[in-house]
Design an enzyme around this catalytic site. Sequence first.
Site, PDB file in Angstrom:
ATOM      1  N   CYS A  57       4.166  33.400  -6.204  1.00 50.12           N
ATOM      2  CA  CYS A  57       2.703  33.471  -6.151  1.00 50.12           C
ATOM      3  C   CYS A  57       2.033  32.143  -6.475  1.00 50.12           C
ATOM      4  O   CYS A  57       0.826  32.007  -6.310  1.00 50.12           O
ATOM      5  CB  CYS A  57       2.184  34.564  -7.070  1.00 50.12           C
ATOM      6  SG  CYS A  57       2.466  34.245  -8.820  1.00 50.12           S
ATOM      7  N   CYS A 126       3.109  38.889 -13.522  1.00 53.44           N
ATOM      8  CA  CYS A 126       2.280  37.882 -14.206  1.00 53.44           C
ATOM      9  C   CYS A 126       2.569  37.848 -15.694  1.00 53.44           C
ATOM     10  O   CYS A 126       2.466  36.794 -16.328  1.00 53.44           O
ATOM     11  CB  CYS A 126       0.802  38.170 -13.997  1.00 53.44           C
ATOM     12  SG  CYS A 126       0.297  38.140 -12.269  1.00 53.44           S
TER      13      CYS A 126
END
Length: 147
Positions: A57, A126
């Site tokens: 990402c 994340c």
Amino acid sequence: MSQVKESELYLSTEEGLDEEVGYLVYNDILIDHFLHPRNVGEIENPDAVAVVGDPTCGDFIRVYLKVEDGRISAFKFLTQGCPGAISTSSIATELAIGKTLEEALQLTDNDVIRAAGGIPARKAHCSLLAIRGLHQAIENYKEKKKL
């Protein structure tokens, strides 16, 4: 910091969208940590530094630690990433400060997710950034100090 409007962090219902789409819904804890992140910045003369990233990402974190008497006395970070990466990094600092190095090495992304009160499934990766950065910084510290 990312240019995300506060209104974009909340669930919105638009006519015609299927409920099964899988909205990114951030809870109040995550929103608070995104809008008011704790322990952001650099530490002057840190005892350890680490940089880790997520190539899938593009998010990355730079972690700075100060260690006193075998405990993390300061943990600051600079993150480039989405609201999930920023907020979970902030939460991770709060979990780690005051812990011994060994206790901090036991922290997992699941601990961060629990402290956050959950995170959207598509953003769970994340929460790994800060923990990976913390663990790497501790390992760098141990190598430097020959522990």
